[in-house]
Design an enzyme around this catalytic site. Structure first.
Site, mmCIF file in Angstrom:
data_model
loop_
_atom_site.group_PDB
_atom_site.id
_atom_site.type_symbol
_atom_site.label_atom_id
_atom_site.label_comp_id
_atom_site.label_asym_id
_atom_site.label_seq_id
_atom_site.Cartn_x
_atom_site.Cartn_y
_atom_site.Cartn_z
ATOM 1 N N ASN A 201 50.448 -45.832 36.943
ATOM 2 C CA ASN A 201 50.221 -47.090 37.645
ATOM 3 C C ASN A 201 50.207 -46.816 39.142
ATOM 4 O O ASN A 201 50.400 -45.683 39.588
ATOM 5 C CB ASN A 201 51.261 -48.144 37.252
ATOM 6 C CG ASN A 201 52.690 -47.726 37.566
ATOM 7 O OD1 ASN A 201 52.947 -47.000 38.536
ATOM 8 N ND2 ASN A 201 53.636 -48.170 36.752
ATOM 9 N N ARG A 202 49.970 -47.828 39.952
ATOM 10 C CA ARG A 202 49.809 -47.624 41.398
ATOM 11 C C ARG A 202 51.083 -47.039 42.020
ATOM 12 O O ARG A 202 51.012 -46.182 42.911
ATOM 13 C CB ARG A 202 49.419 -48.931 42.072
ATOM 14 C CG ARG A 202 50.507 -49.967 41.992
ATOM 15 C CD ARG A 202 50.139 -51.395 42.339
ATOM 16 N NE ARG A 202 48.962 -51.644 43.107
ATOM 17 C CZ ARG A 202 48.390 -52.843 43.196
ATOM 18 N NH1 ARG A 202 48.920 -53.859 42.518
ATOM 19 N NH2 ARG A 202 47.338 -53.045 43.929
ATOM 20 N N LYS A 203 52.265 -47.467 41.550
ATOM 21 C CA LYS A 203 53.529 -46.966 42.089
ATOM 22 C C LYS A 203 53.721 -45.499 41.734
ATOM 23 O O LYS A 203 54.096 -44.681 42.587
ATOM 24 C CB LYS A 203 54.689 -47.799 41.546
ATOM 25 C CG LYS A 203 56.069 -47.369 42.032
ATOM 26 C CD LYS A 203 57.126 -48.335 41.520
ATOM 27 C CE LYS A 203 58.524 -47.930 41.990
ATOM 28 N NZ LYS A 203 58.996 -46.704 41.316
ATOM 29 N N GLU A 204 53.452 -45.147 40.482
ATOM 30 C CA GLU A 204 53.598 -43.756 40.045
ATOM 31 C C GLU A 204 52.614 -42.850 40.768
ATOM 32 O O GLU A 204 52.959 -41.723 41.159
ATOM 33 C CB GLU A 204 53.397 -43.672 38.529
ATOM 34 C CG GLU A 204 54.519 -44.338 37.740
ATOM 35 C CD GLU A 204 54.119 -44.704 36.319
ATOM 36 O OE1 GLU A 204 55.026 -45.023 35.529
ATOM 37 O OE2 GLU A 204 52.903 -44.683 35.997
ATOM 38 N N ASP A 272 51.479 -49.777 27.827
ATOM 39 C CA ASP A 272 51.455 -49.229 26.474
ATOM 40 C C ASP A 272 50.179 -49.641 25.746
ATOM 41 O O ASP A 272 49.574 -48.843 25.024
ATOM 42 C CB ASP A 272 52.675 -49.718 25.681
ATOM 43 C CG ASP A 272 53.990 -49.354 26.338
ATOM 44 O OD1 ASP A 272 54.055 -48.287 26.969
ATOM 45 O OD2 ASP A 272 54.951 -50.131 26.216
#
Length: 483
Positions: A201-204, A272
């Protein structure tokens, strides 16, 4: 939108996805908040309902099964109540098998979310992040690998996907010729080298690359940086919430996919759903671009649902078949699917309306009634008599149009939000199930003679009698056609 997407979900049947990762128990506690505690400045939740379901890698597997394929889940649990609950859920889930390594000294990961209305008030985590028995996990993985079409590594940093387990799983999958989809948690994306696709995701992505996603261009840079970290990685798909997704495929121009969700109620488990859809699309022979497009649609569908939910193959097919591929265009549902949609509407405070009929040959009178019905509510459900029901009510020469054709025509109208077929003589059971705020029929009825009016009025709902357009009826149309 790629025309081939609508056909892909049909190819999921018969595919097997091997899911290795952190299995957890997701619990949801729902209640009303109408006061602040006198003991501290915190809300008091009056609990109304509690549910529990497979979470983490278990939710990936559950989504695979919901999409019509077979999932084999490899994970780690403790010898505790949460672990026993997970095993029971797996046994009860059609299309899902598991090889769970049991560690008596370990606590099964459990997430408890407290929800009021459309707001998540609090999350409580119970977990043990220490490394699990990697040798046992890899042994179970390798035993099941030969029968799998694709592998998903679902990393929630709870002790299953250690560097050694990740490396062993990817190497074994590559040697067996199986694609590998990774949902990462580690900031060191190099550990996933050799996988087919990584889905941060954008944070990861920002934590791994140091590039904060503020635009399409920044997301492109992040995708390129991820591919540079892992030379053996084919692609990176960065999920960006309301900004959509960005797909970076090695030696190809990046692709930006706009978000498809019309209404976002709960993002729990959306990643998921995306991972499961990606894996099955790849297993079905889709290109990475097609797989990303289909996964984007699936993500848009699931965030409009309540709690950690799944997307079915029927829902995904309908979504991909629509002109714009938008979740809001899915208007024909069975009773169970409709129930979930209505629960989501109600949780968002939307006023639900209901009307019903045969709608055999749609005419201006029908259109007027439906327009008046929609004006009385936020979301309109149309209960549609099946062919058998119409024949019983109208005679053996009816209906003129088959039920699927009638449902399709109704679903094309902007005034109609959901079409649900029913076999019974009356829609009473649908009315009891959906509990509409507004029940609408034509003014040729009285309130007392409208089926279900006593039910709706009994719980405080409203009955509306729509004005009729004179001279408009299907029976008259058929008579004129035959004269």
């Amino acid at each position: 939108m790629d025309d081939a997407l609508a056909h892909l979900p049909r190819a999921f049947a018969g595919k097997t996805v091997l899911v290795l990762g952190d299995v957890m128990l997701d619990r949801f506690i729902y209640g009303a908040v109408d006061r602040i505690s006198p003991e501290a400045p915190v809300p008091v939740i009056a609990v109304e309902k509690e549910t529990a379901m497979l979470g983490g890698a278990g939710n990936v597997a559950r989504n695979v099964a919901a999409l019509g394929a077979k999932a084999v889940l490899i994970g780690l649990v403790g010898r505790d109540d949460a672990g026993a609950a997970l095993r029971g859920m797996i046994d009860a889930e059609a299309g899902l098998e598991a090889e769970l390594v049991v560690d008596p000294a370990r606590r099964t990961t459990e997430k408890v979310r407290y929800i009021s209305g459309s707001h998540q008030m609090l999350r409580v985590d119970r977990e043990d992040r220490s490394p699990g028995d990697g040798a046992a996990l890899l042994a179970a993985f390798e035993t099941r690998l030969a029968s799998a079409d694709v592998v998903v590594l679902s990393d929630y940093a709870k002790g299953v996907l250690t560097p050694a387990v990740v490396r062993g799983a990817i190497d074994a999958a590559k040697a067996a010729g199986k694609p590998v989809i990774v949902d990462p948690k580690s900031r060191d994306f190099a550990r996933y080298d050799g996988a087919t696709l990584i889905k941060p995701n954008r944070k990861e992505a920002a934590e791994a690359t140091g590039i904060v996603e503020t635009s399409d261009a920044a997301s492109e840079d992040a995708g390129a940086a991820i591919l540079a970290m892992a030379p053996g990685l084919q692609a990176a798909l960065i999920t960006r919430g309301g900004a959509g997704m960005t797909l970076a495929v090695r030696n190809q121009p990046p692709i930006h996919l706009p978000a498809t969700a019309i209404e976002v109620f709960d993002v729990s488990g959306a990643g998921d759903t995306v991972a499961a859809t990606l894996a099955l699309a790849v297993a079905a022979g889709a290109s990475l671009a097609q797989a990303a497009q289909l996964a984007n649609l699936a993500g848009g569908l699931v965030v409009a649902k309540l709690g950690t939910d799944v997307v079915t193959a029927a829902e995904l097919t309908a979504c991909a078949s629509s002109a714009q591929g938008e979740p809001g265009e899915i208007k024909i549902a069975d009773r169970e699917q409709a129930q979930r949609i209505v629960e989501g509407w109600r949780a968002r405070g939307l006023k639900v309306g209901f009307t019903n009929g045969c709608f055999d040959l749609l005419h201006p009178g029908h259109v007027s009634l439906l327009s008046q019905a929609k004006a009385a509510c936020d979301r309109l459900i149309v209960g549609l008599n099946t062919d058998a029901s119409v024949s019983k009510l109208k005679g053996p020469t009816r209906p003129v149009q088959k039920e699927q054709g009638r449902a399709t025509v109704l679903a094309s109208l902007s005034s109609v939000d959901l079409v649900v077929l029913f076999d019974e003589d009356t829609p009473l059971e649908l009315i009891k199930a959906f509990r509409p705020d507004v029940l609408v029929k034509g003014a040729d009825y009285t309130v007392e003679t409208v089926v279900g009016s006593d039910v709706v009025l009994g719980y405080g709902g409203k009955v509306v009698l729509a004005e009729l357009k004179q001279g408009q009826s299907t029976t008259n149309l058929i008579a004129r056609m035959n004269s």
